[in-house]
Design an enzyme around this catalytic site. Structure first.
Site, PDB file in Angstrom:
ATOM      1  N   ALA A 161       0.936  -5.392  -9.800  1.00 22.69           N
ATOM      2  CA  ALA A 161       1.552  -6.616  -9.273  1.00 22.69           C
ATOM      3  C   ALA A 161       0.535  -7.743  -9.098  1.00 22.69           C
ATOM      4  O   ALA A 161       0.851  -8.913  -9.277  1.00 22.69           O
ATOM      5  CB  ALA A 161       2.243  -6.320  -7.939  1.00 22.69           C
ATOM      6  N   HIS A 185       0.278  -0.093 -10.150  1.00 20.51           N
ATOM      7  CA  HIS A 185      -0.495  -1.019  -9.311  1.00 20.51           C
ATOM      8  C   HIS A 185      -0.931  -2.256 -10.109  1.00 20.51           C
ATOM      9  O   HIS A 185      -2.116  -2.581 -10.180  1.00 20.51           O
ATOM     10  CB  HIS A 185      -1.717  -0.324  -8.703  1.00 20.51           C
ATOM     11  CG  HIS A 185      -2.195  -1.001  -7.452  1.00 20.51           C
ATOM     12  ND1 HIS A 185      -2.732  -0.318  -6.391  1.00 20.51           N
ATOM     13  CD2 HIS A 185      -2.224  -2.308  -7.088  1.00 20.51           C
ATOM     14  CE1 HIS A 185      -3.070  -1.166  -5.425  1.00 20.51           C
ATOM     15  NE2 HIS A 185      -2.761  -2.391  -5.837  1.00 20.51           N
ATOM     16  N   ASP A 239       5.046  -0.200  -6.737  1.00 17.91           N
ATOM     17  CA  ASP A 239       3.874  -0.537  -7.553  1.00 17.91           C
ATOM     18  C   ASP A 239       2.626   0.139  -7.008  1.00 17.91           C
ATOM     19  O   ASP A 239       1.563   0.049  -7.611  1.00 17.91           O
ATOM     20  CB  ASP A 239       3.673  -2.057  -7.589  1.00 17.91           C
ATOM     21  CG  ASP A 239       2.566  -2.476  -8.553  1.00 17.91           C
ATOM     22  OD1 ASP A 239       2.633  -2.064  -9.730  1.00 17.91           O
ATOM     23  OD2 ASP A 239       1.631  -3.177  -8.123  1.00 17.91           O
ATOM     24  N   GLU A 264      -4.302   6.818  -6.456  1.00 18.47           N
ATOM     25  CA  GLU A 264      -4.350   5.923  -7.622  1.00 18.47           C
ATOM     26  C   GLU A 264      -5.712   6.017  -8.304  1.00 18.47           C
ATOM     27  O   GLU A 264      -6.715   5.709  -7.654  1.00 18.47           O
ATOM     28  CB  GLU A 264      -4.064   4.485  -7.194  1.00 18.47           C
ATOM     29  CG  GLU A 264      -2.708   4.306  -6.550  1.00 18.47           C
ATOM     30  CD  GLU A 264      -2.490   2.920  -5.968  1.00 18.47           C
ATOM     31  OE1 GLU A 264      -1.369   2.625  -5.522  1.00 18.47           O
ATOM     32  OE2 GLU A 264      -3.450   2.115  -5.929  1.00 18.47           O
ATOM     33  N   ARG A 300       0.843  -1.188   0.000  1.00 16.07           N
ATOM     34  CA  ARG A 300       0.000   0.000   0.000  1.00 16.07           C
ATOM     35  C   ARG A 300       0.883   1.244   0.000  1.00 16.07           C
ATOM     36  O   ARG A 300       1.886   1.313   0.709  1.00 16.07           O
ATOM     37  CB  ARG A 300      -0.933   0.021   1.231  1.00 16.07           C
ATOM     38  CG  ARG A 300      -2.059  -1.000   1.193  1.00 16.07           C
ATOM     39  CD  ARG A 300      -3.094  -0.642   0.135  1.00 16.07           C
ATOM     40  NE  ARG A 300      -4.240  -1.546   0.122  1.00 16.07           N
ATOM     41  CZ  ARG A 300      -4.349  -2.630  -0.635  1.00 16.07           C
ATOM     42  NH1 ARG A 300      -3.346  -2.947  -1.451  1.00 16.07           N
ATOM     43  NH2 ARG A 300      -5.432  -3.378  -0.598  1.00 16.07           N
TER      44      ARG A 300
END
Length: 325
Positions: free
Chosen positions: A294, A292, A264, A269, A240
């Site tokens: 992964a 983001h 990531d 976001e 996070r």
């Protein structure tokens, strides 16, 4: 007639990409929204007993709205449930379930990809070839980017759940030594490979974050903790964004106080153009940022939606499955 509790609303179906929702629509009455803005959430819950959400927040204000009166289950299509006010959900008689472990392999693999990229600079060398730099080289190879071997290096893992354990397993295959941060409530001496977090930060060549975001972990990596790290150390975050004080990290990267970072996840976001990490990523050679992704291997997304379906079916049968509130 379809029971009211089987009316399902998907609030952010675009999250699942090209994975079909037919497994739901073939069984239940579903309303599908590709995206949902904050000011649309309450309205879209109206008349639905079950809401499926990945990142759309459901808080006390929404749960107490008249539009949410039929809501009985929030099916979080993720492992983390910080997007839901779980105490408020319980107070309103709304159950919350999640999907633990669905992306373990995907996130662990991606974590290692980030570590390998910082260690080998494959992407940088590939870009150099595209710029015709190899063709102009006076010798057979390009050596413009520093590469290191992982064997014998120490990987410090903060958060030792499914993903942290899998990352450790893969990293051992590269010959890395593993340190795991002790939980605050535990005694580090009880578990041999667990150490206090400050000791881990001092010793690790790579620090990888895999812990949940809670009040205790927000800004876990801050100016003080960054100052403890080796000047050659890598910081990896696939958990996070808010685990890291981003301004402090950018300063550390600018000053070369740590070797590099690969993220990531960040605090906003999708990010605005002026986000400090996005601005830094456009200029810093020692910062890699990915959007983001992964968790997003096709197999993981298929597994995620299948688990959400099974969670909902169990709830409709009156069974408890993956309930967190």
């Amino acid at each position: 007639m379809t029971p009211p509790q089987a009316k399902i609303v998907f609030l952010d179906a675009a999250t699942y990409g090209d994975v079909s929702l037919a497994r739901f629509t073939a069984l239940w009455d579903c309303t599908i929204h590709q995206t949902t803005k904050a000011n649309q959430t309450a309205q879209r819950l109206a008349g639905h007993g079950i809401a499926v959400t990945n990142k759309v927040e459901i808080d006390e204000l929404i749960l107490s709205s008249p539009e949410a009166r039929d809501l009985k289950l929030i099916a979080v299509a993720a492992t983390g449930t910080d997007i839901v006010d779980r105490m408020a959900a319980s107070a309103h008689g709304v159950k919350v379930c999640n999907v633990p472990g669905y992306a373990t392999e995907s996130v662990a693999q991606f974590t290692m990809a980030l570590i390998l990229e910082l260690s080998t600079r494959v992407g940088k060398y590939s870009d150099a070839v595209k710029r015709a730099e190899w063709e102009q080289s006076p010798v057979f190879a390009l050596l413009g980017y520093r590469a290191i071997e992982l064997k014998g290096k120490t990987l410090g893992i903060i958060g030792y759940g499914n993903i942290g354990r899998r990352v450790a397993e893969i990293a051992r295959g590269f010959g890395m030594e593993i340190l795991v941060a002790v939980r605050p409530e535990n005694n580090a001496s009880v578990i041999s490979h667990r150490v206090p977090i400050n000791d881990l930060l001092r010793q690790a060549d790579v620090v990888s974050l895999h812990c949940p975001l809670m009040a205790e972990t927000r800004n876990l990596i801050n100016r003080s903790s960054l100052a403890l790290m080796k000047p050659t150390a890598f910081l990896i975050n696939t958990a996070r964004g808010a685990l890291i004080d981003e301004t402090a990290l950018v300063d550390a990267l600018h000053n070369n106080s740590i070797g590099a970072a690969a993220l990531d996840v960040i605090t906003a976001e999708p990010p605005p153009p002026d986000h400090p990490i996005i601005r830094a990523a456009k200029t810093l050679d020692n910062l890699i940022v990915t959007p983001h992704t992964a968790w997003s291997a096709r197999e993981a997304r298929e597994r995620l939606l299948e688990e959400v379906k099974v969670n909902i079916a169990a709830f409709l049968r009156g069974e408890r499955r993956n309930l967190v509130a």
